[in-house]
Scaffold this motif. Sequence first.
Motif, PDB file in Angstrom:
ATOM      1  N   GLY A 119      91.105  99.291  77.983  1.00 43.98           N
ATOM      2  CA  GLY A 119      90.726  97.901  77.821  1.00 43.98           C
ATOM      3  C   GLY A 119      90.852  97.447  76.375  1.00 43.98           C
ATOM      4  N   GLU A 120      90.345  96.271  76.108  1.00 42.86           N
ATOM      5  CA  GLU A 120      90.484  95.682  74.775  1.00 42.86           C
ATOM      6  C   GLU A 120      89.281  94.783  74.497  1.00 42.86           C
ATOM      7  OE1 GLU A 120      94.490  94.290  72.664  1.00 42.86           O
ATOM      8  OE2 GLU A 120      93.772  92.798  74.096  1.00 42.86           O
ATOM      9  N   LEU A 121      88.789  94.852  73.274  1.00 39.10           N
ATOM     10  CA  LEU A 121      87.698  93.987  72.826  1.00 39.10           C
ATOM     11  C   LEU A 121      88.274  92.872  71.962  1.00 39.10           C
ATOM     12  CD1 LEU A 121      84.764  93.138  72.197  1.00 39.10           C
ATOM     13  CD2 LEU A 121      84.725  94.923  70.433  1.00 39.10           C
ATOM     14  N   LEU A 122      88.106  91.637  72.409  1.00 39.94           N
ATOM     15  CA  LEU A 122      88.464  90.472  71.609  1.00 39.94           C
ATOM     16  C   LEU A 122      87.147  89.862  71.145  1.00 39.94           C
ATOM     17  CD1 LEU A 122      91.274  89.005  73.911  1.00 39.94           C
ATOM     18  CD2 LEU A 122      91.525  90.525  71.936  1.00 39.94           C
ATOM     19  N   ASP A 123      86.718  90.281  69.970  1.00 37.19           N
ATOM     20  CA  ASP A 123      85.375  89.953  69.499  1.00 37.19           C
ATOM     21  C   ASP A 123      85.300  88.489  69.075  1.00 37.19           C
ATOM     22  OD1 ASP A 123      82.965  89.788  67.789  1.00 37.19           O
ATOM     23  OD2 ASP A 123      82.935  91.967  68.056  1.00 37.19           O
ATOM     24  N   LEU A 124      84.308  87.774  69.601  1.00 36.61           N
ATOM     25  CA  LEU A 124      84.143  86.360  69.286  1.00 36.61           C
ATOM     26  C   LEU A 124      83.942  86.123  67.790  1.00 36.61           C
ATOM     27  CD1 LEU A 124      81.826  85.349  72.268  1.00 36.61           C
ATOM     28  CD2 LEU A 124      84.135  84.454  71.843  1.00 36.61           C
ATOM     29  N   GLU A 125      83.384  87.100  67.100  1.00 30.54           N
ATOM     30  CA  GLU A 125      83.151  86.946  65.661  1.00 30.54           C
ATOM     31  C   GLU A 125      84.460  86.966  64.875  1.00 30.54           C
ATOM     32  OE1 GLU A 125      80.582  89.134  62.096  1.00 30.54           O
ATOM     33  OE2 GLU A 125      80.208  89.645  64.188  1.00 30.54           O
ATOM     34  N   TYR A 126      85.535  87.472  65.507  1.00 25.13           N
ATOM     35  CA  TYR A 126      86.798  87.649  64.805  1.00 25.13           C
ATOM     36  C   TYR A 126      87.898  86.749  65.357  1.00 25.13           C
ATOM     37  CZ  TYR A 126      84.397  91.462  62.553  1.00 25.13           C
ATOM     38  OH  TYR A 126      83.497  92.196  61.820  1.00 25.13           O
ATOM     39  N   LEU A 127      87.508  85.637  65.937  1.00 27.04           N
ATOM     40  CA  LEU A 127      88.475  84.606  66.294  1.00 27.04           C
ATOM     41  C   LEU A 127      88.649  83.728  65.066  1.00 27.04           C
ATOM     42  CD1 LEU A 127      87.322  83.582  69.900  1.00 27.04           C
ATOM     43  CD2 LEU A 127      89.030  85.281  69.221  1.00 27.04           C
ATOM     44  N   LEU A 322      85.295  76.646  72.005  1.00 27.47           N
ATOM     45  CA  LEU A 322      86.032  77.708  72.703  1.00 27.47           C
ATOM     46  C   LEU A 322      87.027  77.168  73.721  1.00 27.47           C
ATOM     47  CD1 LEU A 322      86.324  80.794  73.055  1.00 27.47           C
ATOM     48  CD2 LEU A 322      84.537  80.655  74.819  1.00 27.47           C
ATOM     49  N   VAL A 323      86.642  76.117  74.428  1.00 28.79           N
ATOM     50  CA  VAL A 323      87.481  75.599  75.511  1.00 28.79           C
ATOM     51  C   VAL A 323      88.912  75.300  75.065  1.00 28.79           C
ATOM     52  CG1 VAL A 323      87.822  73.601  77.030  1.00 28.79           C
ATOM     53  CG2 VAL A 323      85.610  74.775  76.971  1.00 28.79           C
ATOM     54  N   PRO A 324      89.132  74.635  73.933  1.00 29.74           N
ATOM     55  CA  PRO A 324      90.512  74.308  73.564  1.00 29.74           C
ATOM     56  C   PRO A 324      91.400  75.512  73.273  1.00 29.74           C
ATOM     57  CG  PRO A 324      88.961  72.916  72.370  1.00 29.74           C
ATOM     58  CD  PRO A 324      88.163  74.013  73.019  1.00 29.74           C
ATOM     59  N   ILE A 325      90.800  76.652  72.883  1.00 30.27           N
ATOM     60  CA  ILE A 325      91.631  77.803  72.526  1.00 30.27           C
ATOM     61  C   ILE A 325      91.764  78.824  73.645  1.00 30.27           C
ATOM     62  CG2 ILE A 325      91.059  77.525  70.082  1.00 30.27           C
ATOM     63  CD1 ILE A 325      89.296  80.019  70.318  1.00 30.27           C
ATOM     64  N   LEU A 326      90.975  78.709  74.714  1.00 27.82           N
ATOM     65  CA  LEU A 326      91.047  79.704  75.781  1.00 27.82           C
ATOM     66  C   LEU A 326      92.420  79.762  76.457  1.00 27.82           C
ATOM     67  CD1 LEU A 326      87.593  79.805  77.630  1.00 27.82           C
ATOM     68  CD2 LEU A 326      88.773  81.669  76.449  1.00 27.82           C
ATOM     69  N   PRO A 327      93.084  78.636  76.742  1.00 28.66           N
ATOM     70  CA  PRO A 327      94.413  78.755  77.355  1.00 28.66           C
ATOM     71  C   PRO A 327      95.387  79.582  76.519  1.00 28.66           C
ATOM     72  CG  PRO A 327      93.592  76.525  77.603  1.00 28.66           C
ATOM     73  CD  PRO A 327      92.639  77.233  76.679  1.00 28.66           C
ATOM     74  N   GLY A 328      95.234  79.558  75.192  1.00 30.37           N
ATOM     75  CA  GLY A 328      96.111  80.323  74.320  1.00 30.37           C
ATOM     76  C   GLY A 328      95.987  81.822  74.499  1.00 30.37           C
ATOM     77  N   LEU A 329      94.922  82.262  75.147  1.00 31.19           N
ATOM     78  CA  LEU A 329      94.752  83.676  75.456  1.00 31.19           C
ATOM     79  C   LEU A 329      95.908  84.195  76.308  1.00 31.19           C
ATOM     80  CD1 LEU A 329      92.827  86.173  75.453  1.00 31.19           C
ATOM     81  CD2 LEU A 329      91.689  85.149  77.432  1.00 31.19           C
ATOM     82  N   PHE A 330      96.478  83.318  77.118  1.00 31.20           N
ATOM     83  CA  PHE A 330      97.532  83.721  78.046  1.00 31.20           C
ATOM     84  C   PHE A 330      98.925  83.268  77.599  1.00 31.20           C
ATOM     85  CE2 PHE A 330      93.543  83.107  80.355  1.00 31.20           C
ATOM     86  CZ  PHE A 330      93.366  84.367  80.906  1.00 31.20           C
ATOM     87  N   THR A 331      98.990  82.629  76.434  1.00 29.39           N
ATOM     88  CA  THR A 331     100.282  82.128  75.963  1.00 29.39           C
ATOM     89  C   THR A 331     100.652  82.641  74.577  1.00 29.39           C
ATOM     90  OG1 THR A 331      99.241  80.107  75.083  1.00 29.39           O
ATOM     91  CG2 THR A 331     100.081  80.023  77.350  1.00 29.39           C
ATOM     92  N   GLY A 332      99.900  83.606  74.078  1.00 28.76           N
ATOM     93  CA  GLY A 332     100.242  84.210  72.800  1.00 28.76           C
ATOM     94  C   GLY A 332      99.772  83.474  71.575  1.00 28.76           C
ATOM     95  N   ASP A 333      98.695  82.702  71.691  1.00 30.33           N
ATOM     96  CA  ASP A 333      98.170  82.002  70.516  1.00 30.33           C
ATOM     97  C   ASP A 333      97.776  83.024  69.444  1.00 30.33           C
ATOM     98  OD1 ASP A 333      96.051  80.791  68.750  1.00 30.33           O
ATOM     99  OD2 ASP A 333      96.488  79.041  69.979  1.00 30.33           O
ATOM    100  N   PRO A 334      98.161  82.799  68.176  1.00 26.27           N
ATOM    101  CA  PRO A 334      97.858  83.760  67.101  1.00 26.27           C
ATOM    102  C   PRO A 334      96.375  84.050  66.911  1.00 26.27           C
ATOM    103  CG  PRO A 334      99.510  82.177  66.365  1.00 26.27           C
ATOM    104  CD  PRO A 334      99.006  81.682  67.695  1.00 26.27           C
ATOM    105  N   VAL A 335      95.503  83.110  67.277  1.00 22.69           N
ATOM    106  CA  VAL A 335      94.060  83.372  67.152  1.00 22.69           C
ATOM    107  C   VAL A 335      93.686  84.616  67.945  1.00 22.69           C
ATOM    108  CG1 VAL A 335      91.770  82.530  67.811  1.00 22.69           C
ATOM    109  CG2 VAL A 335      93.350  81.015  66.619  1.00 22.69           C
TER     110      VAL A 335
END
Length: 356
Positions: A119-127, A322-335
């Motif tokens: 698995g993978e941890l995408l830590d909210l503190e490091y967005l 958070l809402v505006p950046i969540l779609p980028g999770l599936f499209t390769g957003d650099p965040v």
Amino acid sequence: MTTNPPKPTILLRAEERPSERRTPLTPEGAAEVEAAGIRVLVESSTTRVYPDEEYRAQGLEIVPARSWLDADPDVVVLGIKELPDEPAQLRHRHIYFGHAYKGQQGAAELLRRFVAGGGELLDLEYLVNSSGQRVVAFGYWAGFVGGALGALQLAGELTAPLVPMSLDELAGKLESAGTRLTGATAVVTGAFGRAGRGATDALVLAGVGVSRWDRDDTRDLDSDALVAHDLLVHCVHANVPQPPFLTEADRTRPGRRLRVLADVTADVPSDLNLLPVSNRLTSWSEPVRRIWDDPVPLDAIVIDNLPSLLPQQASQDFSSGLVPILPGLFTGDPVWGRAAATFHGAITGLELTAEV
């Protein structure tokens, strides 16, 4: 015959910690994410500030708590605070505050669970953006509550156990405490960040005089000036080791008035703790711990989920970011790429094995 690929799915999990009332996605926010083409599943929760019915009213599917354990590996699991101790192998992408990159207690064990399960941890503190600035945070409300609790303790009006409340209720408590805080002063470190601004606003409501210190003030810190305040609200987010702000040597420093320490950053289990005189978290049931008894008593408040005491305001603020950046999770957003890189950097060098 062609088949459509599975729809990207986010599962909003129920929190494990009984005192955690916040959510990273409000009902309206979750509906916005689903409208963007992402399926959102919501685990049932009796403690979340928004009841299940409000999510259901937005057309969202409610599933039992801990459904994430058996969810398809492609499902992304979204939460706020810690996971349960089991399973030993974590196979999903998890988004939450993992507190695993600063040498905190249990950090290596948590990272090993991710490696063991793939698995993978995408830590909210490091967005963070390209400049390293956080793009979404609970910081303002963490600072506001930290400053408020510090002022209430200074006034002798902080009662336990702590319970979630509305902003109007907390503001009323601060205004009432102000009658006992005439002449009191506070220093806020990291005063111009999100948390520092929140702390300052709370202290102003209580009528406390505020010294706002930022990097220039703490780089060559004036210890005499620091301890001459009645209250310290610590809001510095440290990423690299630096000289501590308050040490045992300050206990007997001449002119010390410092009686209350409100540590919003709460890095106490970490090597990055800038207040080594305080080395343990406090809790909602026991929010205050005595650090020094003499010559002037010093009490510490070190709670690591402060914004949950104002769960509605904190959740609304966080969800809107958070809402505006969540779609980028599936499209390769650099965040999200940067968050993943931070995780993979953290596991490099650990003595990791497939056995946990």
